[in-house]
Scaffold this motif. Structure first.
Motif, PDB file in Angstrom:
ATOM      1  N   LEU A  12       6.621  22.374  82.080  1.00  0.00           N
ATOM      2  CA  LEU A  12       8.052  22.071  82.002  1.00  0.00           C
ATOM      3  C   LEU A  12       8.528  22.394  80.590  1.00  0.00           C
ATOM      4  N   GLU A  13       9.546  23.255  80.475  1.00  0.00           N
ATOM      5  CA  GLU A  13      10.130  23.533  79.159  1.00  0.00           C
ATOM      6  C   GLU A  13      11.436  22.763  79.008  1.00  0.00           C
ATOM      7  N   LEU A  14      11.486  21.887  77.992  1.00  0.00           N
ATOM      8  CA  LEU A  14      12.736  21.207  77.659  1.00  0.00           C
ATOM      9  C   LEU A  14      13.555  22.167  76.799  1.00  0.00           C
ATOM     10  N   ALA A  15      14.865  22.286  77.096  1.00  0.00           N
ATOM     11  CA  ALA A  15      15.732  23.243  76.386  1.00  0.00           C
ATOM     12  C   ALA A  15      15.230  24.668  76.629  1.00  0.00           C
ATOM     13  N   ILE A  16      15.145  25.038  77.885  1.00  0.00           N
ATOM     14  CA  ILE A  16      14.504  26.309  78.281  1.00  0.00           C
ATOM     15  C   ILE A  16      15.311  27.534  77.861  1.00  0.00           C
ATOM     16  N   GLY A  24      15.062  31.605  78.747  1.00  0.00           N
ATOM     17  CA  GLY A  24      13.733  31.917  79.278  1.00  0.00           C
ATOM     18  C   GLY A  24      12.863  32.762  78.366  1.00  0.00           C
ATOM     19  N   ARG A  25      13.182  32.795  77.085  1.00  0.00           N
ATOM     20  CA  ARG A  25      12.401  33.609  76.137  1.00  0.00           C
ATOM     21  C   ARG A  25      10.899  33.347  76.295  1.00  0.00           C
ATOM     22  N   VAL A  26      10.511  32.067  76.403  1.00  0.00           N
ATOM     23  CA  VAL A  26       9.096  31.697  76.524  1.00  0.00           C
ATOM     24  C   VAL A  26       8.711  31.481  77.989  1.00  0.00           C
ATOM     25  N   ALA A  27       9.630  30.898  78.751  1.00  0.00           N
ATOM     26  CA  ALA A  27       9.302  30.555  80.149  1.00  0.00           C
ATOM     27  C   ALA A  27       8.992  31.797  80.987  1.00  0.00           C
ATOM     28  N   GLY A  69      20.890  19.604  82.407  1.00  0.00           N
ATOM     29  CA  GLY A  69      21.027  18.219  81.964  1.00  0.00           C
ATOM     30  C   GLY A  69      20.437  18.043  80.583  1.00  0.00           C
ATOM     31  N   ASP A  70      20.425  16.805  80.147  1.00  0.00           N
ATOM     32  CA  ASP A  70      19.993  16.456  78.790  1.00  0.00           C
ATOM     33  C   ASP A  70      18.487  16.210  78.781  1.00  0.00           C
ATOM     34  N   MET A  71      17.790  16.855  77.867  1.00  0.00           N
ATOM     35  CA  MET A  71      16.327  16.702  77.840  1.00  0.00           C
ATOM     36  C   MET A  71      15.891  15.265  77.540  1.00  0.00           C
ATOM     37  N   GLY A  92      15.417  19.315  67.537  1.00  0.00           N
ATOM     38  CA  GLY A  92      16.401  18.944  66.522  1.00  0.00           C
ATOM     39  C   GLY A  92      17.834  18.989  67.026  1.00  0.00           C
ATOM     40  N   ASN A  93      18.060  19.696  68.145  1.00  0.00           N
ATOM     41  CA  ASN A  93      19.427  19.755  68.695  1.00  0.00           C
ATOM     42  C   ASN A  93      19.885  18.404  69.207  1.00  0.00           C
ATOM     43  N   VAL A  94      18.919  17.528  69.519  1.00  0.00           N
ATOM     44  CA  VAL A  94      19.228  16.154  69.911  1.00  0.00           C
ATOM     45  C   VAL A  94      19.385  15.380  68.603  1.00  0.00           C
ATOM     46  N   ARG A  95      20.552  14.843  68.329  1.00  0.00           N
ATOM     47  CA  ARG A  95      20.898  14.521  66.947  1.00  0.00           C
ATOM     48  C   ARG A  95      20.874  13.044  66.579  1.00  0.00           C
ATOM     49  N   SER A 141      24.100  16.448  71.502  1.00  0.00           N
ATOM     50  CA  SER A 141      23.867  17.869  71.219  1.00  0.00           C
ATOM     51  C   SER A 141      25.149  18.687  71.306  1.00  0.00           C
ATOM     52  N   ASP A 142      25.242  19.734  70.487  1.00  0.00           N
ATOM     53  CA  ASP A 142      26.266  20.757  70.708  1.00  0.00           C
ATOM     54  C   ASP A 142      25.966  21.415  72.050  1.00  0.00           C
ATOM     55  N   VAL A 143      27.007  21.740  72.820  1.00  0.00           N
ATOM     56  CA  VAL A 143      26.777  22.443  74.093  1.00  0.00           C
ATOM     57  C   VAL A 143      27.045  23.928  73.878  1.00  0.00           C
ATOM     58  N   GLU A 150      17.794  22.142  80.816  1.00  0.00           N
ATOM     59  CA  GLU A 150      18.659  22.849  79.860  1.00  0.00           C
ATOM     60  C   GLU A 150      20.067  22.256  79.921  1.00  0.00           C
ATOM     61  N   LEU A 151      20.618  21.933  78.750  1.00  0.00           N
ATOM     62  CA  LEU A 151      21.929  21.289  78.695  1.00  0.00           C
ATOM     63  C   LEU A 151      23.069  22.253  79.024  1.00  0.00           C
ATOM     64  N   SER A 152      22.898  23.517  78.636  1.00  0.00           N
ATOM     65  CA  SER A 152      23.999  24.482  78.737  1.00  0.00           C
ATOM     66  C   SER A 152      23.921  25.269  80.050  1.00  0.00           C
ATOM     67  N   GLN A 153      24.943  25.106  80.886  1.00  0.00           N
ATOM     68  CA  GLN A 153      24.991  25.892  82.134  1.00  0.00           C
ATOM     69  C   GLN A 153      24.998  27.400  81.832  1.00  0.00           C
ATOM     70  N   PRO A 154      25.772  27.877  80.829  1.00  0.00           N
ATOM     71  CA  PRO A 154      25.746  29.324  80.551  1.00  0.00           C
ATOM     72  C   PRO A 154      24.359  29.825  80.140  1.00  0.00           C
ATOM     73  N   MET A 155      23.582  29.024  79.390  1.00  0.00           N
ATOM     74  CA  MET A 155      22.223  29.469  79.035  1.00  0.00           C
ATOM     75  C   MET A 155      21.365  29.553  80.298  1.00  0.00           C
ATOM     76  N   ALA A 156      21.479  28.540  81.185  1.00  0.00           N
ATOM     77  CA  ALA A 156      20.722  28.564  82.443  1.00  0.00           C
ATOM     78  C   ALA A 156      21.151  29.762  83.294  1.00  0.00           C
TER      79      ALA A 156
HETATM   80  C1  LIG Z   1      17.219  27.650  69.972  1.00  0.00           C
HETATM   81  S1  LIG Z   1      17.614  27.544  71.684  1.00  0.00           S
HETATM   82  C2  LIG Z   1      15.975  27.662  72.329  1.00  0.00           C
HETATM   83  C3  LIG Z   1      15.917  28.172  73.734  1.00  0.00           C
HETATM   84  C4  LIG Z   1      14.527  28.531  74.219  1.00  0.00           C
HETATM   85  N1  LIG Z   1      13.674  27.351  74.272  1.00  0.00           N
HETATM   86  C5  LIG Z   1      13.898  29.572  73.311  1.00  0.00           C
HETATM   87  O1  LIG Z   1      12.875  29.284  72.714  1.00  0.00           O
HETATM   88  O2  LIG Z   1      14.450  30.679  73.224  1.00  0.00           O
HETATM   89  C6  LIG Z   1      18.033  25.833  71.895  1.00  0.00           C
HETATM   90  C7  LIG Z   1      18.362  25.458  73.307  1.00  0.00           C
HETATM   91  O3  LIG Z   1      18.445  24.033  73.385  1.00  0.00           O
HETATM   92  C8  LIG Z   1      19.427  23.700  74.340  1.00  0.00           C
HETATM   93  N2  LIG Z   1      19.772  22.281  74.174  1.00  0.00           N
HETATM   94  C9  LIG Z   1      20.419  21.707  73.133  1.00  0.00           C
HETATM   95  N3  LIG Z   1      20.512  20.382  73.305  1.00  0.00           N
HETATM   96  C10 LIG Z   1      19.914  20.097  74.491  1.00  0.00           C
HETATM   97  C11 LIG Z   1      19.689  18.891  75.223  1.00  0.00           C
HETATM   98  N4  LIG Z   1      20.106  17.701  74.741  1.00  0.00           N
HETATM   99  N5  LIG Z   1      19.034  18.967  76.386  1.00  0.00           N
HETATM  100  C12 LIG Z   1      18.603  20.155  76.886  1.00  0.00           C
HETATM  101  N6  LIG Z   1      18.800  21.331  76.240  1.00  0.00           N
HETATM  102  C13 LIG Z   1      19.435  21.310  75.047  1.00  0.00           C
HETATM  103  C14 LIG Z   1      20.528  24.687  74.014  1.00  0.00           C
HETATM  104  O4  LIG Z   1      21.502  24.766  75.024  1.00  0.00           O
HETATM  105  C15 LIG Z   1      19.707  25.960  73.827  1.00  0.00           C
HETATM  106  O5  LIG Z   1      19.516  26.612  75.049  1.00  0.00           O
END
Ligand SMILES: C[S@@+](CC[C@H](N)C(=O)[O-])C[C@H]1O[C@@H](n2cnc3c(N)ncnc32)[C@H](O)[C@@H]1O
Length: 243
Positions: free
Chosen positions: A45-49, A52-55, A90-92, A112-115, A4-6, A69-75
């Motif tokens: 549990l929300e993967l890629a939280i 917190g838009r939804v959480a 961490g990685d979902m 889809g961010n997991v590529r 994933s892009d971070v 959540e992969l990105s520390q700045p997003m967390a």
């Molecule tokens: C479009 S945002 C969605 C965030 C939130 N779920 C929402 O609905 O607003 C995508 C999120 O996926 C996270 N992300 C990307 N790859 C990830 C991975 N491998 N594991 C966990 N989080 C990941 C990004 O850092 C970002 O916060």
């Protein structure tokens, strides 16, 4: 290491403002309604939280929510607003959040961010591993708009406005895509950003879910329950871990 892009600090700081349309009650409320009903008393549990838009609204409905959540700045952005929501950075596909959950969900195309296919399969397995028996997995994911690609064309716009233009480029062989964004600032300068993803067909999602031991429950075109068709550009899919 994740493919994933971070998401960096600048992206995290801009996220809520730039995604304001996804925070609008007519977009968010139907999603939270569906997730709250499936979660029951939770926890969820929300993967890629993200931020917190939804959480956050789901927590406010009385469902305890944790995140990966992969990105520390997003967390960090999430915790600036709501320090009470636990997040594992961490990685979902591989990270573990403590506890057992009645619902695991991944929304707004985040799977889809997991590529790679392997990591997407691993993400389903990880979701199933966190579920209590009888619990549900929900994935909201775009269906690639291949009907809009005439022969020879590799880009398709998803938004054209005076302050933002966005288009996707897709490689139809590898299922790799890039979303390109151009924002016009008030001073007339333009900022460009791109995000990469792997698109997945609904049938491939079902196979990944089956590999993870999950049973198909339903698929709709949106959170309001519209029927999914061959023209649908997004789908909300639900599977269950056998009781
Ligand atoms: C479009 S945002 C969605 C965030 C939130 N779920 C929402 O609905 O607003 C995508 C999120 O996926 C996270 N992300 C990307 N790859 C990830 C991975 N491998 N594991 C966990 N989080 C990941 C990004 O850092 C970002 O916060």
């Amino acid at each position: 290491m994740s493919s994933s892009d971070v998401w960096d600090a600048g992206t995290a700081a801009r996220y809520d403002r730039q995604s304001a349309f996804m925070f609008a009650p007519d977009v968010l409320d139907p999603a939270v309604d569906v997730l709250a009903e499936l979660a029951g008393e939770g926890p969820a549990l929300e993967l890629a939280i993200g931020t917190g838009r939804v959480a956050i609204p789901l927590t406010d409905r009385g469902v305890p929510v944790a995140g990966i959540e992969l990105s520390q700045p997003m967390a960090d952005e999430l915790h600036r607003k709501r320090p009470d929501i636990p997040v594992v950075v961490g990685d979902m596909a591989t990270a573990t959040a403590p506890g057992e959950f009645s619902l695991v969900y991944v929304v707004w195309n985040s799977l889809g961010n997991v590529r790679t296919q392997d990591e997407q399969v691993a993400t389903f397995a990880n979701a199933a591993r966190h579920l209590a028996p009888g619990g549900h997995v929900v994935v909201e994911l775009g269906v690639p708009a291949l009907r809009r690609f005439p022969p020879g064309q590799t880009a398709v716009p998803f938004h054209v406005g005076s302050h933002h233009v966005g288009f996707d480029t897709l490689d139809l062989l590898t299922q790799q895509g890039t979303s390109h964004h151009y924002w016009r600032r008030d001073d007339g300068t333009v900022r460009y950003a791109a995000s990469n993803f792997r698109y997945v067909w609904p049938a491939e999602l079902d196979l990944m879910a089956r590999l993870a031991g999950l049973e198909f429950v339903r698929r709709t075109a949106d959170w309001r329950g519209a029927p999914v068709t061959g023209e649908s550009e997004s789908a909300v899919s639900v599977w269950r871990k056998p009781a």
